[in-house]
Design an enzyme around this catalytic site. Structure first.
Site, PDB file in Angstrom:
ATOM      1  N   ASP A 199      -6.685  -0.391  14.564  1.00  0.00           N
ATOM      2  CA  ASP A 199      -7.335   0.858  14.989  1.00  0.00           C
ATOM      3  C   ASP A 199      -6.416   2.051  14.758  1.00  0.00           C
ATOM      4  O   ASP A 199      -6.847   3.122  14.307  1.00  0.00           O
ATOM      5  CB  ASP A 199      -7.811   0.782  16.457  1.00  0.00           C
ATOM      6  CG  ASP A 199      -6.940  -0.098  17.332  1.00  0.00           C
ATOM      7  OD1 ASP A 199      -5.946  -0.655  16.816  1.00  0.00           O
ATOM      8  OD2 ASP A 199      -7.235  -0.233  18.529  1.00  0.00           O
ATOM      9  N   ASP A 232     -11.748   0.949   1.896  1.00  0.00           N
ATOM     10  CA  ASP A 232     -12.824   1.914   1.634  1.00  0.00           C
ATOM     11  C   ASP A 232     -12.517   3.251   2.306  1.00  0.00           C
ATOM     12  O   ASP A 232     -12.785   4.310   1.752  1.00  0.00           O
ATOM     13  CB  ASP A 232     -14.172   1.379   2.142  1.00  0.00           C
ATOM     14  CG  ASP A 232     -14.915   0.647   1.028  1.00  0.00           C
ATOM     15  OD1 ASP A 232     -14.247   0.165   0.086  1.00  0.00           O
ATOM     16  OD2 ASP A 232     -16.156   0.567   1.085  1.00  0.00           O
TER      17      ASP A 232
END
Ligand code: NAD
Length: 370
Positions: free
Chosen positions: A223, A251
């Site tokens: 995260d 991505d």
């Protein structure tokens, strides 16, 4: 040099950008006196339409008998409602398994002339240069069971995150070796505060790090990594992570350079040919309009020349041509400013080929006067 290259154009813009990359490779072959033999195979939706399978055995055979594989992209709305075993993406997962592709390398590099195409401020992205090394064989994508089920009489679902220690060591070792040839820093991304698999990942990274005292190792929770990629991407050199975290982070990182159409990737095999492909998909929204940016595919072909064939000079010639063309202001629509004239896919390919041949002409002239 004589090499066999398996070419799997796939679907949508995969076909258009692959055609462009082949033209560039033919120009390189001519200039440097190599012979590249292209063997074509079907994959994805077009393979389903022709053979009933997203990866016919014949395609795997073509790949296995080649020195490297070039893949365009698969998928499209025509196959979205198929059962899962008949979806184009199945072809991708299967070819990774069939060719024992264990590591996906995604370099993220900054092009000064494209700073305006990035959604981030120039001072955040300038000089960004890192590689994401994603594990490809394990994790949630392959773990069994993976199925719909019932629990206490109610609908439920299960996916399994499974890793063998050997798979983890192999990919982390690769990351350290790569870092040695770069700025000597490995960021190992995990979720060790929650997942047991991540705790084994972290332990393994520590063990391997002991063999590379010249390389710095840092651990980062996934995260936080997602946030740091946007806040301060310059801090990264080599980022190594498991299959699904790598899919998502790479991505996310692709946005830094302004377009998916700019980013190549290489998937390394344990014992067979490597596979090279752009990171983007088949872009059904622009497929068939000659508007796709072919650069990610062309740079993937350059990686193939370097990593599979050891043709460093030829790979650099392609990369320099891409940079020169961008520096000269040529753009496809995905990286162009509103209102600017943009090139079609075929025009961009022609500019890149011309830049390769210009370099060749200059080097011939220099040679004649040397
Ligand atoms: P996508 O990468 O195909 O497209 C996302 C957006 O980026 C679209 O707006 C598209 O026009 C643009 N884009 C992508 N590549 C471009 C290029 N070279 N030049 C200019 N613009 C470009 O992702 P998506 O829309 O989420 O998926 C479309 C299909 O592709 C789906 O079926 C998906 O499953 C498949 N897919 C395949 C792969 C692969 O083959 N490796 C990867 C991702 C998605």
């Amino acid at each position: 040099m004589k090499k066999k290259i398996a070419v799997l154009p796939g679907d949508g813009i995969g076909k258009e950008v692959t055609r462009g990359a082949i033209e560039v490779l033919e120009a390189v072959a001519e200039r440097y006196d190599h012979l590249f033999q292209f063997q074509y195979g079907e994959i994805g939706g077009s393979a389903i339409d022709k053979t009933g399978s997203p990866l016919p055995d014949e395609t795997t055979e073509i790949c296995r008998s080649s020195d490297a594989v070039l893949l365009g992209a698969v998928g499209g709305p025509a196959w979205d409602d198929q059962p899962s075993n008949l979806r184009p993406e199945r072809g991708l997962l299967k070819i990774r398994k069939d060719l024992n592709l264990y590591a996906n390398l995604r370099p993220i590099s900054y092009y000064a002339s494209l700073s305006e195409a990035s959604p981030l401020r120039k001072e955040i992205i300038e000089e960004v240069d890192f590689v994401i090394v994603r594990e490809l064989t394990g994790g949630l994508y392959f773990g069994k069971p993976s199925e719909r089920t019932t629990y206490k009489g109610k609908e439920a679902v299960i996916d399994t995150l499974f890793y063998q220690k050997e798979e983890i060591s192999r990919i982390i070792e690769l990351a350290f070796q790569l870092a040695r040839s770069r700025r000597k820093k490995v960021t190992s991304v995990d979720k060790a505060n929650v997942l047991e698999s991540s705790r084994l990942w972290r332990e393994t990274a520590e063990e391997i790090s002991a063999k590379y005292p010249d390389v710095e190792l840092e651990h980062m929770l996934v995260d936080n990594a997602a946030m740091q990629l946007i806040r301060n991407p310059k801090q990264f050199d080599v980022v190594v992570t498991e299959n699904m975290f790598g899919d998502i982070l790479s991505d996310e990182a692709s946005v830094l350079t302004g377009s998916l159409g700019m980013l190549p990737s290489a998937s390394l095999s344990i014992n067979g040919p490597n596979l090279y492909e752009p990171i983007h998909g088949s872009a059904p929204d622009i497929a068939g309009t000659n508007a796709a940016n072919p650069i990610a595919m062309i740079l993937s072909a350059a990686s193939m020349l370097r990593l599979s064939f050891g043709l460093t000079e030829e790979a650099e010639a392609i990369e320099r041509a891409v940079k020169d063309v961008l520096d000269s202001g040529f753009r496809t629509s995905d990286i162009s400013k509103t209102g600017a004239r943009t090139l079609t896919t075929t025009e961009m390919v022609a500019e890149i080929k011309a830049a390769i041949l210009d370099q060749a002409a200059i080097s011939d002239i220099m040679g004649a006067y040397a």
